[in-house]
Design a protein around this motif. Structure first.
Motif, PDB file in Angstrom:
ATOM      1  N   LYS A 127       1.121  -0.655  -0.184  1.00  0.00           N
ATOM      2  CA  LYS A 127       0.098   0.218  -0.359  1.00  0.00           C
ATOM      3  C   LYS A 127       1.060   1.417   0.358  1.00  0.00           C
ATOM      4  CE  LYS A 127      -4.091  -2.256   2.261  1.00  0.00           C
ATOM      5  NZ  LYS A 127      -5.157  -2.174   2.973  1.00  0.00           N
ATOM      6  N   GLN A 128       2.198   1.220   0.525  1.00  0.00           N
ATOM      7  CA  GLN A 128       2.443   2.428   0.940  1.00  0.00           C
ATOM      8  C   GLN A 128       3.819   2.213  -0.780  1.00  0.00           C
ATOM      9  OE1 GLN A 128       3.149   4.472   2.876  1.00  0.00           O
ATOM     10  NE2 GLN A 128       4.583   6.016   1.899  1.00  0.00           N
ATOM     11  N   MET A 129       3.710   1.253  -1.422  1.00  0.00           N
ATOM     12  CA  MET A 129       4.568   2.062  -2.632  1.00  0.00           C
ATOM     13  C   MET A 129       3.122   1.809  -3.750  1.00  0.00           C
ATOM     14  SD  MET A 129       6.156  -1.742  -3.252  1.00  0.00           S
ATOM     15  CE  MET A 129       7.161  -2.582  -2.655  1.00  0.00           C
ATOM     16  N   GLU A 130       1.908   2.125  -3.002  1.00  0.00           N
ATOM     17  CA  GLU A 130       0.509   2.685  -3.770  1.00  0.00           C
ATOM     18  C   GLU A 130       0.367   3.939  -3.947  1.00  0.00           C
ATOM     19  OE1 GLU A 130      -3.182   0.518  -3.773  1.00  0.00           O
ATOM     20  OE2 GLU A 130      -2.189  -1.138  -3.260  1.00  0.00           O
ATOM     21  N   VAL A 131       0.983   4.737  -2.999  1.00  0.00           N
ATOM     22  CA  VAL A 131       1.122   5.667  -2.221  1.00  0.00           C
ATOM     23  C   VAL A 131       1.900   6.379  -3.122  1.00  0.00           C
ATOM     24  CG1 VAL A 131       1.023   7.762  -0.724  1.00  0.00           C
ATOM     25  CG2 VAL A 131      -0.562   5.599  -0.156  1.00  0.00           C
ATOM     26  N   GLU A 132       2.819   6.196  -2.846  1.00  0.00           N
ATOM     27  CA  GLU A 132       4.480   6.854  -3.529  1.00  0.00           C
ATOM     28  C   GLU A 132       4.436   6.662  -5.121  1.00  0.00           C
ATOM     29  OE1 GLU A 132       8.104   4.612  -3.097  1.00  0.00           O
ATOM     30  OE2 GLU A 132       7.746   4.524  -1.177  1.00  0.00           O
ATOM     31  N   VAL A 133       3.909   5.305  -5.846  1.00  0.00           N
ATOM     32  CA  VAL A 133       3.542   6.109  -7.131  1.00  0.00           C
ATOM     33  C   VAL A 133       2.182   6.630  -7.297  1.00  0.00           C
ATOM     34  CG1 VAL A 133       2.715   4.814  -8.680  1.00  0.00           C
ATOM     35  CG2 VAL A 133       3.513   3.472  -7.438  1.00  0.00           C
ATOM     36  N   GLU A 134       1.537   7.451  -6.795  1.00  0.00           N
ATOM     37  CA  GLU A 134       0.418   7.998  -7.204  1.00  0.00           C
ATOM     38  C   GLU A 134       0.638   9.387  -6.529  1.00  0.00           C
ATOM     39  OE1 GLU A 134      -3.610   8.696  -4.717  1.00  0.00           O
ATOM     40  OE2 GLU A 134      -3.857   7.474  -5.466  1.00  0.00           O
ATOM     41  N   LEU A 182      -1.032  -3.185  -8.424  1.00  0.00           N
ATOM     42  CA  LEU A 182      -0.462  -3.190  -7.620  1.00  0.00           C
ATOM     43  C   LEU A 182      -0.966  -3.628  -6.110  1.00  0.00           C
ATOM     44  CD1 LEU A 182       1.869  -0.059  -6.694  1.00  0.00           C
ATOM     45  CD2 LEU A 182       2.862  -2.463  -6.931  1.00  0.00           C
ATOM     46  N   ARG A 183      -2.615  -3.202  -6.942  1.00  0.00           N
ATOM     47  CA  ARG A 183      -3.741  -3.431  -5.775  1.00  0.00           C
ATOM     48  C   ARG A 183      -4.606  -4.992  -6.642  1.00  0.00           C
ATOM     49  NH1 ARG A 183      -7.058   2.341  -7.245  1.00  0.00           N
ATOM     50  NH2 ARG A 183      -6.091   3.368  -5.636  1.00  0.00           N
ATOM     51  N   ALA A 184      -4.036  -5.505  -7.195  1.00  0.00           N
ATOM     52  CA  ALA A 184      -4.395  -6.818  -7.748  1.00  0.00           C
ATOM     53  C   ALA A 184      -3.153  -8.151  -6.862  1.00  0.00           C
ATOM     54  CB  ALA A 184      -4.045  -7.327  -9.714  1.00  0.00           C
ATOM     55  N   ILE A 185      -1.918  -7.419  -6.860  1.00  0.00           N
ATOM     56  CA  ILE A 185      -1.242  -8.420  -6.114  1.00  0.00           C
ATOM     57  C   ILE A 185      -1.717  -8.273  -4.623  1.00  0.00           C
ATOM     58  CG2 ILE A 185       0.960  -8.286  -5.555  1.00  0.00           C
ATOM     59  CD1 ILE A 185       2.044  -6.928  -7.903  1.00  0.00           C
ATOM     60  N   ASN A 186      -2.025  -6.715  -4.100  1.00  0.00           N
ATOM     61  CA  ASN A 186      -2.356  -6.934  -3.068  1.00  0.00           C
ATOM     62  C   ASN A 186      -3.647  -7.749  -2.444  1.00  0.00           C
ATOM     63  OD1 ASN A 186      -1.821  -6.028  -0.225  1.00  0.00           O
ATOM     64  ND2 ASN A 186      -2.618  -4.372  -1.068  1.00  0.00           N
TER      65      ASN A 186
END
Length: 1553
Positions: A127-134, A182-186
């Motif tokens: 989830k932290q990676m998602e925030v960084e990407v966004e 990333l959401r699919a992996i999560n």
């Protein structure tokens, strides 16, 4: 069709709702909200009058597509809304027991599983990676928050993808796509476990690395870096005993079903290693569950499947919610040996790439149907709409979301005794509540459909849906009825932008800039500003104020659609205008499989043209009502001057002729000289000389007509009678013999004695003396004249005609009839009454078949062989030979003699007992058939004349008593055989003069004839050079015309419009309209099909026979032995008449429609050469191409209004310095260097200027090459033009002069590719002796070539459309220009020609691994070369080049090894030398090498050939003749000679190496 397709064709008025009678909607429960079903009903069905509406029939498993219904009343409202929308009534079956007899209900089983433990640390890191990407995406994005919300919240991308199948690709999409991954992996981590999530991450990474378009996609490296982090984070093993699976190995595995990177989760997972079979599945999975690598849900699923291990005919479907689960679960099953009884596959829907994905889906279903697959893991796509076989197990791995999904998935278990298994999480109340609600709702729905609830008390409550649309929300075209609404406007604008011309570096899409407007009272309104790409007709449009972001965006798009239609960018069907008009529609009307008009395969019959000046009623004199005594005829003598010498005396012993016409011929016809190729070393220059006018008496004209018919009937081998032959006044002229002495009066010049003698002789009463005696004798085999295709020689060659054997004296043509047939016909006097005597020859006389003649009178005459009907020139009388001489044996034949003497031969072969055996034999030469003398028949022959050829199988020895004297003298026939070729050229010239008079512009008729003559005529001129120039000029003029006339149209539209104006199909129609088909000369002249006045050709059924050359070198010795009845120089001449067309009448011929189009371009080229632009434009107007470039009609465009900030950012001085030109309007230069990827900012991109510049440069370079290399063959000129005018060459010009530095673009991928290309070019130029004319090792970015063309267009427009200034600027830029010496052959073409010459099999095999294409070259099954490159074509070129290097090394090694100690060569080494020699001659513009046979000998089974070769060089004259070694075949003998000549040339011209 799909619902979306129906909606599209209704919106664009391709069909109308009124034309539909019955509308069947499958799965009609979708007709809600914005689904296409709902929009079809609301936009079209309910707006159509009730009388014109179709009947609607809908089918569904549940009319309510929700989680359930809360009450009977709620159910009734939902059903009533659906009925209102579909204008229908819901019905169902009352008694389910009847239905269950045919569709049994499965047993419903609920299986519970424990809740999975949450892996908090892993979830949080992802989830932290998602925030960084966004955050990174927002910081790098040029859009404001309102832009981002507007584009995404409005759903424009989804609508664009669903409606038009177009995918939007932007920089922010890369980040958004990564977030989705990333959401699919999560999701996989939480629902399936760490090990499954790791597999998903590896799959996404592999797909990204293997995507061949990855080099050109934005932000790919950004995605790749994050996915590598995820793979490292999740890396794990299923158990201690599992095979080692590390990230590196998985990353290298090739995905067999790689999806697009922009698809959310739909990349095919990579194959994994199976768990070792020694470990029990429960132990493995139990340990995995304890570690969190696999969830209890997955463990429960595995246990369910194991229960069906021994089930017979096991077929099951597992329904999952997410695509990622459908893809990873089959991999889990594949790793468990206990589940080896399962053959599993995924079944998922498709986003893009519909054809590929649809075919995969159908293939998977087909395998499931026939048992190759027994288990499908499917998403909701398998619930409806697909024909899937009945299953005995259906498992809901993820619980259904709606009642409908619950019912439909259960319906897949249709076999008797089936199980429907629902997996529920233990203790999950929402799962239990849904299941209970679904079961209740199903019963409620069925009850409501049977017993309708009264809703009358709800009339005033707005719970029933409305079908009304907002006013002003639709724009309709009155002429067609096509509409665009708020619902479809956004998608249509996106579709329009996607259809604008673009490349892979520029993503053309609309930009939406939202503005918030606060109103008093707290009311908030929004407006939207639309920004279109720089090549659209307008760039910006302000929308009205609206109550929401979505409606504001829709409203501005609707206004834009209306404006685009008004400006002509949309057609009346509201589709993007591609520039296609009526012509494009005509093409579609051609039946499938039929060749398109304008192509070479499209061929039709056309009447052959005859010049009107040849018409004359005088030719009908002698018929009733025709009196020509008053007609004055024009006499033209045929003047023949021989150039060169020949050893054949018969070629110079020819009679003189005159031709009589009814009208005076044009002066250009008299000034024309035609070359007649009568011999290899002699050309006859023929021309017409006016002698005066004559008025004939009726008897004189009748005698001349009779003579003309008698002569031409023999020359053309057509048996006609002067008294009965039909005369056609359309073609009126006569051939008349002239006396040898000088004369003053034209009437005195006619050889009246010869005319009278030939007309009045009784010899014509004997059918053997006339043409075609075979017709009289009933054998139907020709004797003389005509080509073999018409005369059935194929049959004779194979001994199939009348049972005849090969004739040893007269060749394989065979005898007319057996001698007893001739004798029985009474055509010969009785031989029995003549006493055998041998005294005649001692008195200088010979006894012939019907008379006695002086030997002196016999020489030079023509005799007819009584037993065969063949005719021969008498060369001499051989007193040293008689019929008792031994019969010659065949060359190389060592067997016993078959015939002891000539007399024995005739007795055995024909049953003829010679009466005068002591008479000397006549040595004769066969009278050849009439040939086409206009083609240079000996120019390309590899053998040259030598003395041996004169004596080789040449003469025929005949017993005089079997010969009849022919009434026509030999010199007369030989002279008359030239007349058909002469008249063919005169008739063609007269047609050219006639066409010139129609066009009404002074151009030499000879040049017009050149433009009318196809290369297939094989004459000394053809239209191909002129066509090349005319094609370039036509393209140039039309391009300028369209550019100026349509300033609003983009480059794609202009290109299509130009195609419609200059395409072969259109030019073909113009040619037909002007009747050019009657003037064109498209076939090689065949005298056998030529119609002389009064002598029409006859066509046999044998004309369909296969074609053979009767004197091929490969013929068996027995067939080549017979003497040849031709001119000495023609002994190899009997080849097929190329370009001929089989037809049933001489007045019709077949032309391809491409030939007609080519002639139009050639005429333009000829008129341009002779009269400049004025002449060419006059011709174009005459033909029907209306492109008047009057400056008054097209004023020069106003100076560009470009923002000052942009003008300051461009270094004009540097660019103008590089180009050596000053721009008056610098705005043109800015546009010329602006790429479409650059944000608009009020500057158009270079595409329109490139359209003009491409045509200007093409014309200028073609013109330069045309006038510089005047003697270059057309094919070579075409190769030069292709090498000079191509994007690869222009791109290198741009780099050489650093024009790429000034390119204005907005693509990092383009910048990187240009940088790589510049580096590669520097490496190329560093190679010694390298020239890169289109053959460099690196592929140029198309953009670089485009800016060179756009700059040319800008200079052209900036200088008032003066092409001379453009050439003045570009000639130094293009230096060095390609020349015939520097023109390289494309490696692929060179290798192909080498292999064809050596009769070797050539094959290319191409494969692709990730982003690299590999091409292998195989010759005769052996790999010779291999190369790799991202572009397949470049890989093929490099592979061919590598193969050529290998072959040349082999050639050199063979030459080296072939030398023994004494420097002599061994036999039998075959090397590729003739092609190399030909290439050198082509490059240096030398004539082709001349080969001659020095010696040919040996027995038939061991022949040896020795050949010599020499070349006529332009600077040193003829080379020394190089004689090769004896070889077993002609090809090898020529190779041997060519090898020596190559060594000689390499010493004289070291640069050849």
């Amino acid at each position: 069709m799909t619902a979306q397709i129906l909606l599209n064709i209704l919106r664009h008025s391709i069909i109308k709702m009124e034309s539909i009678n019955l509308l069947i909607l499958d799965e009609c429960h979708h007709a809600v909200k914005k689904h296409p079903y709902s929009l079809v009903m609301s936009e079209f069905y309910h707006t159509t009058s009730k009388d014109n509406r179709p009947t609607v029939f809908g089918m569904t498993a549940s009319p309510v597509n929700l989680k359930g219904v809360s009450s009977q009343e709620d159910c009734a409202i939902k059903i009533r809304n659906l009925e209102t929308k579909l204008d229908s009534i819901v019905c169902t079956v009352k008694d389910r027991r009847e239905l269950e007899k045919h569709v049994p209900m499965p047993l419903e089983i609920v299986v519970q599983y424990d809740k999975a433990a949450v892996l908090w640390s892993l979830h949080e890191k992802i989830k932290q990676m998602e925030v960084e990407v966004e955050q990174t995406a927002h910081s790098s994005s040029r859009k404001s928050k309102w832009q981002f919300m507007g584009a995404r919240d409005a759903g424009s991308k989804d609508e664009l993808r669903l409606v038009y199948g177009v995918s939007e690709r932007t920089e922010s999409d890369g980040a958004a796509n990564l977030i989705q991954k990333l959401r699919a992996i999560n999701y996989a981590l939480g629902e399936l476990g760490q090990w499954c999530a790791y597999k998903v991450a590896v799959s996404f990474l592999t797909v990204l690395q293997n995507d061949e378009r990855a080099n050109f996609q934005l932000d790919v490296k950004f995605q790749e870096s994050y996915l590598k982090k995820v793979v490292a984070l999740l890396q794990c093993q299923l158990s201690e005993g599992a095979a080692n699976e590390n990230g590196a190995k998985d990353a290298d595995m090739h995905s067999s079903d790689a999806q697009n990177a922009d698809e959310i989760e739909e990349g095919e997972l990579t194959n994994s290693h199976a768990v070792s079979g020694g470990e029990h599945v429960d132990v493995i999975i139990g340990a995995a569950v304890a570690d969190g690598k696999v969830t209890p849900k997955v463990q429960a699923l595995i246990k369910i499947l194991l229960k069906y291990q021994h089930t017979e005919d096991f077929h099951a479907i597992i329904f999952v919610e997410r695509v990622v689960a459908a893809l990873v679960l089959p991999k889990v099953f594949a790793e468990l040996p206990s589940l080896s009884f399962i053959k599993c596959a995924s079944l998922i829907g498709h986003n893009n790439n519909q054809e590929m994905r649809t075919s995969q889906m159908q293939d998977t279903i087909a395998q499931f149907r026939d048992g190759r697959i027994t288990l499908l893991v499917a998403t909701s796509v398998a619930e409806e709409g697909l024909d899937i076989r009945q299953c005995n197990v259906v498992i809901r791995f993820d619980l259904a979301k709606t009642v409908l999904a619950y019912i439909q998935s259960r319906g897949r278990a249709r076999k008797p005794g089936s199980d429907y298994i629902l997996m529920l999480e233990r203790g999950n109340l929402s799962h239990e509540t849904f299941l209970r609600n679904a079961r209740n709702s199903e019963e409620t729905l069925r009850k409501e459909a049977i017993e309708r609830t009264d809703l009358s008390h709800l009339k005033d409550i707005q719970r029933l849906s409305s079908t009304d649309t907002l006013s002003g929300s639709v724009y309709q075209v009155q002429s067609t009825g096509a509409i665009v609404s708020l619902n479809s406007a956004v998608g249509l604008i996106h579709f329009y932008c996607s259809q604008l011309p673009s490349d892979r570096y520029s993503i053309l899409r609309p930009e939406f800039i939202m503005q918030r407007h606060e109103r008093p009272g707290g009311l908030t309104e929004y407006s939207c500003k639309l920004q279109l790409p720089c090549n659209a007709p307008f760039q910006q449009l302000e929308g009205p104020l609206c109550c929401s972001i979505r409606i504001a965006q829709q409203a501005v798009c609707l206004a834009a659609c209306k404006k685009l239609h008004e400006m002509g960018a949309f057609t009346d069907m509201l589709l993007p205008d591609k520039g296609s008009g009526e012509e494009g529609e005509k093409v579609e009307q051609v039946d499938e499989g039929d060749p398109l008009p304008g192509t070479a395969r499209h061929r039709e019959f056309y009447p052959e043209g005859v010049a009107t000046i040849l018409r004359g009623e005088w030719i009908l004199s002698g018929k009733e009502g025709c009196n020509s005594s008053e007609d004055e005829l024009y006499m033209y003598a045929v003047k023949c001057d021989d150039i060169g010498t020949t050893k054949d005396p018969f070629l110079t012993q020819v009679s003189n002729f005159a031709i009589f016409f009814g009208s005076e011929l044009d002066a250009e016809v008299l000034s024309m000289t035609m070359d007649l190729f009568v011999a290899r070393t002699m050309i006859t220059k023929a021309s017409l000389v006016f002698q005066g006018t004559i008025k004939f008496a009726a008897t004189q004209l009748a005698a001349l007509k009779s003579f003309h018919v008698r002569l031409m009937s023999i020359v053309l081998d057509v048996d006609v009678d002067p008294l009965t032959t039909p005369w056609d006044p359309a073609k009126a002229y006569l051939f008349v013999p002239l006396i040898a002495e000088k004369y003053h009066n034209p009437l005195e010049g006619i050889d009246w004695c010869l005319v009278e003698k030939i007309v009045e002789t009784n010899s014509w009463n004997n059918p053997l003396q006339r043409a075609r005696p075979d017709v009289y004798l009933g054998t139907n085999e020709r004797t003389l004249g005509g080509d073999r295709r018409e005369y059935g020689f194929g049959k004779l060659r194979h001994g199939m005609a009348f049972g005849h054997k090969v004739h040893p004296t007269y060749g394989i043509r065979g005898a007319v009839a057996q001698f007893d047939v001739v004798k029985a016909s009474g055509l010969l006097p009785s031989r029995d009454s003549i006493e055998p005597t041998d005294v005649y020859h001692s008195k200088g006389k010979l006894q012939l078949a019907d008379s006695c003649i002086d030997v002196q009178d016999l020489v030079g005459r023509i005799v007819t062989a009584a037993h065969s009907g063949k005719r021969f020139y008498v060369d001499s009388v051989r007193y040293d030979m008689n019929a008792e001489n031994s019969f010659p044996r065949k060359e190389g034949y060592l067997g016993p003699l078959e015939y002891s003497s000539y007399a024995d031969y005739y007795r055995q072969k024909y049953g003829v007992d010679l009466r005068h055996k002591k008479q000397p034999l006549i040595r004769g030469r066969g009278v050849s058939y009439c040939k086409n003398l206009l083609s240079p028949r000996f120019e390309h022959s590899e053998e040259v004349e030598n003395e041996e050829n004169l004596d080789k199988t040449y003469y025929v020895y005949l017993p005089p008593e079997l010969c009849l004297i022919h009434p026509l003298p030999g010199a007369l026939v030989r002279g008359a055989q030239r007349l058909p070729s002469i008249m063919r050229r005169i008739e063609s010239m007269l047609l050219a003069v006639q066409l010139k008079d129609m066009i009404r512009y002074p151009v030499p008729a000879m040049r017009i004839l050149e433009a009318l003559t196809a290369a297939s005529c094989q004459e000394t001129f053809c239209y191909e050079r002129a066509e090349l120039l005319g094609d370039a000029y036509l393209k140039w003029v039309v391009s300028i015309f369209l550019f100026l006339k349509y300033p609003q149209k983009h480059e794609g539209q202009l290109t299509r419009m130009r195609q419609q104006m200059v395409s072969n199909m259109v030019l073909y129609q113009y040619a037909l309209n002007k009747g050019l088909q009657s003037y064109i000369q498209a076939d090689r002249f065949a005298p056998s099909r030529w119609a002389a006045p009064g002598v029409l050709p006859v066509f046999d059924e044998d004309s369909k026979e296969a074609e053979y050359s009767i004197f091929d070198e490969e013929c068996p010795a027995g067939e080549t032995e017979p003497q040849k009845d031709f001119y000495a120089d023609d002994c190899i001449e009997n080849m097929r008449e190329d370009g001929e067309v089989e037809s049933d009448s001489s007045c019709y011929r077949v032309l391809s429609s491409k030939t007609l189009a080519d002639v139009v371009e050639a005429l333009i080229g000829v008129y341009y050469v002779e009269g400049g632009e004025n002449a060419a434009n006059h011709l174009m107007r005459w033909i029907g191409i209306q492109v008047d470039l009057d400056p008054k009609d097209f004023p020069c465009p106003k100076p560009y209004n470009i923002p000052e900030s942009i003008m300051r950012s461009v270094d004009f001085d540097a660019i103008e310095g590089a180009l050596n030109v000053k721009f008056k309007d610098r705005g043109l230069l800015v546009e010329a260097i602006t790429h479409a990827s650059r944000p608009s900012s009020g500057v158009s991109c270079y595409q329109r200027l490139e359209f003009v510049g491409d045509a200007v440069l093409d014309h200028l370079i073609t013109k330069h090459l045309f006038f510089t290399y005047t003697n270059l063959p057309p094919g070579r000129l075409t190769d030069l033009r292709a090498a000079a005018v191509n994007n690869e060459n222009f791109a290198r010009v741009a780099v050489k002069h650093k024009l790429h530095v000034y390119l204005r673009h907005g693509s990092s991928a383009l910048e990187a590719q240009i940088r790589d290309f510049v580096k590669d070019i520097q490496d190329e130029l560093a190679k010694e002796g390298f020239n890169y004319f289109g053959l460099g090792d690196c592929k140029a970015p198309k953009v670089l070539g485009d800016i060179v063309e756009s700059i040319a267009g800008a200079i052209f427009l900036d200088n008032e459309r003066d092409a001379f200034i453009v050439w003045k600027v570009f000639q130094p830029l293009l230096h060095p220009m390609v020349t015939p010496e520097t023109l390289p052959m494309h490696p692929v073409r060179e290798l192909q020609e080498r292999c064809q010459q050596q009769a070797e099999g050539l094959e290319y095999k191409a494969t692709r691994t990730g982003n690299i294409a590999t091409v292998e070259v195989f010759i005769d099954g052996v790999q010779i070369g291999i190369a790799q490159n991202p572009q397949k074509k470049m890989a093929q070129k490099l592979a061919a080049r590598n193969a050529l290097v290998v072959l040349k090394e082999k050639e050199e090694n063979a030459m080296t090894k072939d030398m023994d100690k004494n420097g002599e060569k061994k036999n039998g080494v075959q090397i590729f030398t003739r092609q190399t020699l030909n290439d050198i001659c082509l490059r240096r513009q030398w004539p082709m090498p001349q080969y001659r046979c020095v010696n040919e000998g040996g027995p038939a089974h061991a022949k040896r050939f020795v050949y010599a070769v020499r070349v006529n060089t332009s600077d040193r004259g003829w080379t020394d003749e190089c004689i090769g070694e004896p070889m077993p075949s002609v090809k090898k003998a020529k190779d041997s000679a060519a090898t020596l000549l190559l060594e000689l040339l390499n010493r004289c011209y070291p640069d050849n190496r």
